[in-house]
Scaffold this active site. Sequence first.
Site, PDB file in Angstrom:
ATOM      1  N   ARG A   1      -1.087  62.634 -24.579  1.00  0.00           N
ATOM      2  CA  ARG A   1      -0.666  61.772 -23.465  1.00  0.00           C
ATOM      3  C   ARG A   1      -1.418  60.442 -23.457  1.00  0.00           C
ATOM      4  O   ARG A   1      -1.734  59.916 -22.393  1.00  0.00           O
ATOM      5  CB  ARG A   1      -0.873  62.467 -22.122  1.00  0.00           C
ATOM      6  CG  ARG A   1       0.046  63.624 -21.865  1.00  0.00           C
ATOM      7  CD  ARG A   1       1.423  63.125 -21.419  1.00  0.00           C
ATOM      8  NE  ARG A   1       2.318  64.235 -21.241  1.00  0.00           N
ATOM      9  CZ  ARG A   1       2.581  64.797 -20.061  1.00  0.00           C
ATOM     10  NH1 ARG A   1       2.034  64.330 -18.976  1.00  0.00           N
ATOM     11  NH2 ARG A   1       3.401  65.804 -19.979  1.00  0.00           N
TER      12      ARG A   1
ATOM     13  N   ARG B   1       0.695  57.221 -17.395  1.00  0.00           N
ATOM     14  CA  ARG B   1       0.490  56.554 -16.109  1.00  0.00           C
ATOM     15  C   ARG B   1      -0.917  56.038 -15.870  1.00  0.00           C
ATOM     16  O   ARG B   1      -1.136  55.237 -14.974  1.00  0.00           O
ATOM     17  CB  ARG B   1       0.884  57.510 -14.980  1.00  0.00           C
ATOM     18  CG  ARG B   1       2.377  57.660 -14.857  1.00  0.00           C
ATOM     19  CD  ARG B   1       2.740  58.849 -14.012  1.00  0.00           C
ATOM     20  NE  ARG B   1       2.297  60.060 -14.691  1.00  0.00           N
ATOM     21  CZ  ARG B   1       2.622  61.280 -14.317  1.00  0.00           C
ATOM     22  NH1 ARG B   1       3.348  61.477 -13.248  1.00  0.00           N
ATOM     23  NH2 ARG B   1       2.189  62.322 -14.989  1.00  0.00           N
TER      24      ARG B   1
ATOM     25  N   ARG C   1       7.293  51.418 -15.773  1.00  0.00           N
ATOM     26  CA  ARG C   1       7.863  52.525 -14.995  1.00  0.00           C
ATOM     27  C   ARG C   1       8.443  52.068 -13.659  1.00  0.00           C
ATOM     28  O   ARG C   1       9.251  52.766 -13.049  1.00  0.00           O
ATOM     29  CB  ARG C   1       6.807  53.596 -14.749  1.00  0.00           C
ATOM     30  CG  ARG C   1       6.790  54.723 -15.727  1.00  0.00           C
ATOM     31  CD  ARG C   1       8.031  55.591 -15.689  1.00  0.00           C
ATOM     32  NE  ARG C   1       7.836  56.775 -14.877  1.00  0.00           N
ATOM     33  CZ  ARG C   1       8.547  57.083 -13.826  1.00  0.00           C
ATOM     34  NH1 ARG C   1       9.496  56.287 -13.411  1.00  0.00           N
ATOM     35  NH2 ARG C   1       8.320  58.197 -13.161  1.00  0.00           N
TER      36      ARG C   1
ATOM     37  N   ASP D   1       9.617  63.469 -25.127  1.00  0.00           N
ATOM     38  CA  ASP D   1       9.213  64.624 -24.342  1.00  0.00           C
ATOM     39  C   ASP D   1       9.687  65.898 -25.020  1.00  0.00           C
ATOM     40  O   ASP D   1      10.732  65.905 -25.682  1.00  0.00           O
ATOM     41  CB  ASP D   1       9.779  64.562 -22.916  1.00  0.00           C
ATOM     42  CG  ASP D   1       8.973  65.474 -21.994  1.00  0.00           C
ATOM     43  OD1 ASP D   1       7.960  65.011 -21.446  1.00  0.00           O
ATOM     44  OD2 ASP D   1       9.332  66.654 -21.856  1.00  0.00           O
TER      45      ASP D   1
ATOM     46  N   TYR E   1      10.667  76.910 -19.578  1.00  0.00           N
ATOM     47  CA  TYR E   1      11.250  75.900 -18.675  1.00  0.00           C
ATOM     48  C   TYR E   1      12.699  76.198 -18.331  1.00  0.00           C
ATOM     49  O   TYR E   1      13.119  76.064 -17.193  1.00  0.00           O
ATOM     50  CB  TYR E   1      11.175  74.500 -19.311  1.00  0.00           C
ATOM     51  CG  TYR E   1       9.841  73.833 -19.088  1.00  0.00           C
ATOM     52  CD1 TYR E   1       9.491  73.348 -17.829  1.00  0.00           C
ATOM     53  CD2 TYR E   1       8.932  73.684 -20.118  1.00  0.00           C
ATOM     54  CE1 TYR E   1       8.270  72.739 -17.602  1.00  0.00           C
ATOM     55  CE2 TYR E   1       7.699  73.080 -19.909  1.00  0.00           C
ATOM     56  CZ  TYR E   1       7.368  72.611 -18.654  1.00  0.00           C
ATOM     57  OH  TYR E   1       6.167  72.017 -18.427  1.00  0.00           O
TER      58      TYR E   1
HETATM   59  O1  CP3 Z   1       1.221  62.279 -25.773  1.00  0.00           O
HETATM   60  C1  CP3 Z   1       1.904  61.236 -25.670  1.00  0.00           C
HETATM   61  O2  CP3 Z   1       1.446  60.131 -25.331  1.00  0.00           O
HETATM   62  C2  CP3 Z   1       3.368  61.315 -26.071  1.00  0.00           C
HETATM   63  C3  CP3 Z   1       4.284  61.566 -25.014  1.00  0.00           C
HETATM   64  C4  CP3 Z   1       4.418  62.934 -24.388  1.00  0.00           C
HETATM   65  C5  CP3 Z   1       4.965  63.092 -23.088  1.00  0.00           C
HETATM   66  N1  CP3 Z   1       5.172  64.421 -22.869  1.00  0.00           N
HETATM   67  C6  CP3 Z   1       5.297  61.991 -22.181  1.00  0.00           C
HETATM   68  C7  CP3 Z   1       5.418  62.266 -20.746  1.00  0.00           C
HETATM   69  C8  CP3 Z   1       4.208  64.219 -24.903  1.00  0.00           C
HETATM   70  C9  CP3 Z   1       3.585  64.632 -26.209  1.00  0.00           C
HETATM   71  C10 CP3 Z   1       4.711  65.141 -23.933  1.00  0.00           C
HETATM   72  C11 CP3 Z   1       4.739  66.587 -24.146  1.00  0.00           C
HETATM   73  C12 CP3 Z   1       5.080  67.455 -23.019  1.00  0.00           C
HETATM   74  N2  CP3 Z   1       6.034  67.260 -22.061  1.00  0.00           N
HETATM   75  C13 CP3 Z   1       4.530  68.725 -22.803  1.00  0.00           C
HETATM   76  C14 CP3 Z   1       3.523  69.376 -23.707  1.00  0.00           C
HETATM   77  C15 CP3 Z   1       2.175  68.825 -23.462  1.00  0.00           C
HETATM   78  C16 CP3 Z   1       1.534  69.339 -22.231  1.00  0.00           C
HETATM   79  O3  CP3 Z   1       1.240  68.510 -21.348  1.00  0.00           O
HETATM   80  O4  CP3 Z   1       1.309  70.552 -22.185  1.00  0.00           O
HETATM   81  C17 CP3 Z   1       5.105  69.268 -21.660  1.00  0.00           C
HETATM   82  C18 CP3 Z   1       4.786  70.598 -21.025  1.00  0.00           C
HETATM   83  C19 CP3 Z   1       6.072  68.345 -21.205  1.00  0.00           C
HETATM   84  C20 CP3 Z   1       6.989  68.493 -20.056  1.00  0.00           C
HETATM   85  C21 CP3 Z   1       6.733  67.476 -19.026  1.00  0.00           C
HETATM   86  N3  CP3 Z   1       7.034  66.133 -19.166  1.00  0.00           N
HETATM   87  C22 CP3 Z   1       6.187  67.671 -17.757  1.00  0.00           C
HETATM   88  C23 CP3 Z   1       5.695  69.001 -17.204  1.00  0.00           C
HETATM   89  C24 CP3 Z   1       6.171  66.433 -17.127  1.00  0.00           C
HETATM   90  C25 CP3 Z   1       5.798  66.168 -15.692  1.00  0.00           C
HETATM   91  C26 CP3 Z   1       4.360  66.223 -15.488  1.00  0.00           C
HETATM   92  C27 CP3 Z   1       3.817  64.833 -15.372  1.00  0.00           C
HETATM   93  O5  CP3 Z   1       2.806  64.559 -16.026  1.00  0.00           O
HETATM   94  O6  CP3 Z   1       4.407  64.070 -14.615  1.00  0.00           O
HETATM   95  C28 CP3 Z   1       6.653  65.471 -18.036  1.00  0.00           C
HETATM   96  C29 CP3 Z   1       6.775  64.024 -17.811  1.00  0.00           C
HETATM   97  C30 CP3 Z   1       6.081  63.139 -18.792  1.00  0.00           C
HETATM   98  N4  CP3 Z   1       6.084  63.304 -20.156  1.00  0.00           N
HETATM   99  C31 CP3 Z   1       5.359  61.945 -18.485  1.00  0.00           C
HETATM  100  C32 CP3 Z   1       4.954  61.388 -19.702  1.00  0.00           C
HETATM  101  C33 CP3 Z   1       4.228  60.093 -19.911  1.00  0.00           C
HETATM  102  C34 CP3 Z   1       5.153  61.360 -17.100  1.00  0.00           C
HETATM  103  C35 CP3 Z   1       6.418  60.700 -16.707  1.00  0.00           C
HETATM  104  C36 CP3 Z   1       6.261  59.638 -15.668  1.00  0.00           C
HETATM  105  O7  CP3 Z   1       6.030  58.469 -16.032  1.00  0.00           O
HETATM  106  O8  CP3 Z   1       6.421  59.952 -14.479  1.00  0.00           O
END
Ligand code: CP3
Length: 346
Positions: free
Chosen positions: A27, A31, A40, A76, A153
């Site tokens: 990540r 944000r 965003r 994602d 999920y």
């Molecule tokens: O790592 C990186 O910079 C690459 C981008 C990346 C995202 N999601 C962007 C994202 C990666 C590698 C993921 C993987 C991901 N997505 C996982 C596995 C990693 C982990 O955290 O265990 C999972 C479970 C997801 C599913 C997911 N996507 C969730 C549960 C959420 C909501 C939680 C949150 O943080 O808001 C997301 C949204 C998400 N994916 C965001 C980002 C930057 C936030 C979105 C926003 O801007 O609101």
Amino acid sequence: MTRRHDHPFLMACRREPTDYTPIWLMRQAGRYMKEYRALRKKYSFLEMCKNPELAAEVTLQPVGKLKVDAAIIFADILLPLEPMGIPLEFAKDEGPVFREPIREMKDVGKLRIIEPEEDLPFLPEAIRIVRKELDGKIPLIGFSGAPFTLASYIVEGGHSKNYILTKGMMYQDPSTWKTLMEKLSETLVRYLNAQIHAGAQALQIFDSWVGCLSPSDYEKYVLPYSKRVMDGVEKTVPLIHFATSSSTLLERMKRAGGDVIGVDWRVDLGEAWSRIGYNVAIQGNLDPVILMSSGDLIGKEVKRILDSAQGRPGHIFNLGHGILPDTPVENVVALVEMVHEYSSKG
Ligand code: CP3
């Protein structure tokens, strides 16, 4: 096959000695960065993922600022589920929501196996743009979820605490579970190979929630499918196999596959490595919450983790899970500097 002038991150994936310990952060785009928050305001998260120019821009935001040793494509793990026929939504403050969950054989029967270049053209396109922009400076990582984490999920309909419906399907309806996991595995092989073809130089498989399972359930209901995915991916790039709360599963995760095993902070990195064996590389494992504290504490933890790796070739520094949204960006910059400085052999 030593390529002496390759990037430290790729050399560490192959367990070759490097001048310093390479670092990237799960990540690393997100944000906690004001540049990300500014974009965003104009676009939803899914709009950003599906627009290759925006996804490329966000991928590159942390690269110059943090001086990390690898980029990870902005996308994602849930994206390939939509073209399988499962509508995805990111509800405000709720995270991902699937309003049409997959619970029975008739639901699984309707799922399509995807053609990534046609169904998700924005992802290979974003990868091609980023590779061009990076111009060989650092490698680009592609990724996907693992079959279990994706199944959790879509069966639950979103994030879950106890995985009651997912485990319920596993235990009580094993043929539906098997068909679902097979369809997810086939989709993931195609999704990952498409990323390699577009230019991804390493891949990470996120099995974020698999730590909720007992070792014997992991072995029976998950390992064969994770293995199928990793065996099906072309052997041209290193594979990182990551999970959280998985200290009881590490040996089995290794059996499922991966050139690198990613561990969270709940396990001592050195102990984990000695258990899984030094014939795989290891990635991790700073607690992301440490980044909310002071430089002093971050420095101590960096030293402790580097010490636990004992300077063996094949350690890639990372967090134990993703950067949290409230993390001060200057602490992340400092972390990368410290890892490079303290591990430097030059
Ligand atoms: O790592 C990186 O910079 C690459 C981008 C990346 C995202 N999601 C962007 C994202 C990666 C590698 C993921 C993987 C991901 N997505 C996982 C596995 C990693 C982990 O955290 O265990 C999972 C479970 C997801 C599913 C997911 N996507 C969730 C549960 C959420 C909501 C939680 C949150 O943080 O808001 C997301 C949204 C998400 N994916 C965001 C980002 C930057 C936030 C979105 C926003 O801007 O609101």
